[in-house]
Enzyme design. Structure first.
Site, PDB file in Angstrom:
ATOM      1  CD  GLU A 195      -4.935 -14.763  -1.913  1.00 15.14           C
ATOM      2  OE1 GLU A 195      -4.536 -14.626  -3.082  1.00 15.14           O
ATOM      3  OE2 GLU A 195      -4.195 -14.648  -0.937  1.00 15.14           O
ATOM      4  N   GLY A 246      -9.510  -1.407  -1.781  1.00 16.06           N
ATOM      5  CA  GLY A 246      -9.022  -0.040  -1.609  1.00 16.06           C
ATOM      6  C   GLY A 246      -7.624  -0.003  -1.031  1.00 16.06           C
ATOM      7  N   GLY A 247      -6.911  -1.120  -1.042  1.00 14.63           N
ATOM      8  CA  GLY A 247      -5.550  -1.143  -0.544  1.00 14.63           C
ATOM      9  C   GLY A 247      -5.464  -1.083   0.960  1.00 14.63           C
ATOM     10  CE  LYS A 296     -13.785  -2.666   1.735  1.00 14.93           C
ATOM     11  NZ  LYS A 296     -13.553  -1.293   1.227  1.00 14.93           N
ATOM     12  CG  ASP A 303     -11.693   5.600  -6.240  1.00 12.42           C
ATOM     13  OD1 ASP A 303     -11.384   5.925  -7.405  1.00 12.42           O
ATOM     14  OD2 ASP A 303     -11.439   4.489  -5.759  1.00 12.42           O
TER      15      ASP A 303
END
Length: 597
Positions: free
Chosen positions: A51, A57-58, A78, A173
């Site tokens: 939040e 990384g979606g 994660k 990335d």
């Protein structure tokens, strides 16, 4: 930021902006339901970073937890939500990141500590928590980095990439946000590469690739073939992306400024228009040419091995320029023979065409001369005597004219000869959980990434008497610039900006709030009271701390831009957890950037 202890309420958030490609994301219903829960009987979840804008990384949610089996050390967890399990692309990305970290065991790569599945079937992985800050934060603070610092980062990241490439893993990335720095006692940072969220893992055992992923990384740092969506990709994509990061570390600027994916590809095809030496003149030709080769449009023209590329480039940055090279630079600077909008040839400059006679005076001191006649000699002696007699008379006349005709003009002080002033600052930070303090307050140099909700006080000290003002820059609903005064206030130092040498001043409590971004704080030190700033201070006092009047805000903006000195020296005092600013002149203006998420 919100100052809750003052009578003024300050909300100084700023949106975080970046150009990124579209990542496939599930329609997550984020919640803090896991806060306080024990995961796998070992990890106590304490904070939901999703939040607050943490980069996942979606692929899911991200939390900070404590490993109660190992002295309550911090870890990052994660979790892939159940809704994402319906999307094969997201699941594959999650599994690829997990497998990449399992395959890799390198000091410059974030480590995976554990993995598993929740009771509802959602997979998770546990990674080490990295104390420190991102390279992006360092670039915002220091702009151009020293050669030693850049060399250290280059070697660390290229070693990490080489280790990944040897395991048939492409990161895909590379950007400053994904390079984490942890200060060390020797003055250099421990560098680690993070976020393998869109990594490509060849011969994956957990998630074999059966279709082309749409996730391609961040536009500003992406390789051309990756941007074009080519199926066959090589380690050259990571070398290209990191070369852009190196360019930015050396110059403080990006080599390309696109507005779209198509424009980025076209700019890359045209080549580098502004060589880094045009911005960083002390960059050696060897280092520049190697960097430009890594930015070649065609993958096969880039260095084939990340580690070798990094070692050679780092070494070239550390080696001092030889005396003969300095002479050549002074007499015949490198000329890439390219206009501002023409690509630069990526070849070693040649000095074979420098003609020695072009570097010599037009008249040789050994050239023959005719004998001077006695008449001419006597004439010259006479003129010399006359000149010697005339000099005192001329000086006296000039002095009289200067005193009678020249007005009393006060020139702006020459900062080149002005005395150096030193200002130190640090933060006293209090972590918060809800509305309650969490753990003991800690001292910070201001270069970390802070969490929303944290409270902090700014502490300053100058080495000379003067006047200090601190303003927080913000934007109103229409995008106009406004300012909030943080120091002085009616309740600090009796509302006066005047301080004495070595006096430690402290602002009232402020709170990081709003969306993820950077708080821009302006520090002003003046040797004498300055009417331009005093008028703004008084205006802020009359308006509950906020300078929203367009005229007054513009007046302060003009003052900041007038005295902002890009040559201020900013260094981090790691031992004392403070930042030291050195500047010249009777007025010093320093912009302080505090990053939060």
């Amino acid at each position: 930021m919100t100052d809750k202890k003052e009578e003024w309420e300050i909300d100084n958030s700023q949106d975080y902006f970046s150009i990124e490609t579209e990542l496939i994301t599930a329609d997550f219903q984020k919640s803090d339901a896991l806060i306080g829960q024990m995961l796998d009987g070992r990890f106590l979840i304490e904070q939901d970073l999703t939040e607050s804008g943490a980069d996942t990384g979606g692929i899911g949610l991200i939390y900070i937890a404590k490993d109660i089996k190992l002295m309550s050390r911090k870890v990052v967890i994660k979790i892939l939500q159940k809704a994402a399990l319906k999307n094969n692309d997201i699941v594959r990305k999650f599994q690829h990141e997990k497998e990449a970290l399992i395959r890799l065991n390198h000091p410059n790569i974030v480590r995976i500590l554990d993995s598993g599945t929740l009771s509802d079937g959602n997979p998770f992985m546990v990674m080490e928590y990295i104390e420190g800050y991102s390279l992006r934060r360092k670039l915002r603070e220091d702009k151009q980095l020293s050669f030693d610092s850049v060399a250290n980062i280059i070697e660390s990241v290229t070693n990490a990439l080489s280790a990944a490439h040897s395991k048939q893993i492409l990161h895909r990335d590379i950007k400053p946000e994904n390079i984490m720095l942890t200060p060390q006692d020797d003055g250099f940072d421990h560098v680690r590469l993070i976020d393998f969220g869109i990594a490509r893992v060849e011969n994956s055992q957990l998630a074999p690739v059966t279709e082309i992923s749409r996730s391609i990384g961040t536009i500003l740092y992406i390789a051309p073939e990756q941007l074009a969506g080519k199926i066959e990709q090589t380690p050259a994509v990571d070398i290209y992306s990191f070369a852009i990061v190196i360019y930015e570390m050396l110059t403080g600027k990006l080599p390309f400024q696109p507005q779209s994916m198509i424009e980025m590809f076209l700019l890359q095809e045209q080549g580098i228009k502004i060589p880094p030496s045009r911005i960083r003149s002390d960059l050696s030709p060897e280092a520049e040419n190697l960097l430009l080769s890594a930015l070649a449009f065609e993958p096969e023209k880039r260095p084939p091995n990340a580690r070798q590329f990094g070692r050679v480039l780092a070494e070239s940055l550390r080696v001092k320029v030889a005396d003969n090279n300095r002479k050549l630079e002074k007499t015949a600077p490198l000329n890439f023979k390219s206009a501002e909008n023409e690509p630069v040839a990526m070849t070693q400059p040649s000095f074979d065409n420098i003609i020695e006679t072009d570097l010599q005076p037009q008249v040789s001191i050994n050239s023959p001369r005719k004998k001077t006649s006695k008449v001419l000699l006597f004439a010259l002696v006479g003129l010399l005597v006359l000149a010697i007699i005339s000099i005192p008379v001329g000086l006296a006349v000039w002095k009289i004219k200067e005193q009678t005709l020249t007005p009393n003009i006060v020139e702006k002080p020459n900062t080149d000869t002005a005395q150096w002033r030193e200002i130190k600052y640090y933060l006293n930070v209090q972590k918060m959980r809800g509305d309650k303090p969490f753990e003991a307050p800690f001292k910070s140099s201001g270069q970390e990434i802070f969490e929303n909700g944290y409270k902090f006080k700014l502490n300053f000290q100058a080495d000379a008497d003067g006047f200090i003002y601190i303003f927080n820059e913000d934007k109103d609903a229409n995008g106009g610039i406004i300012y909030n005064i943080l120091y002085p206030t009616p309740k600090t130092n009796n509302g006066s900006a005047e301080i004495t040498a070595k006096q430690v001043i402290e602002t009232s409590n402020n709170t990081f709030s709003g969306s993820r971004g950077t708080e821009n704080i302006w520090l002003i030190w003046c040797a004498e009271k300055t009417d331009e700033v005093e008028i703004v201070r008084q205006s802020a006092f009359e308006a509950n701390g906020t300078i929203s009047n367009e005229k007054k805000a513009r007046q302060l903006t003009d003052f900041l831009q007038k005295y902002k000195n890009e040559t201020n020296e900013t260094t981090k005092d790691t031992a004392n957890q403070q930042t030291v600013v050195k500047g010249k002149g009777e007025t010093i203006v320093q912009k302080i950037e505090l990053e939060h998420r």
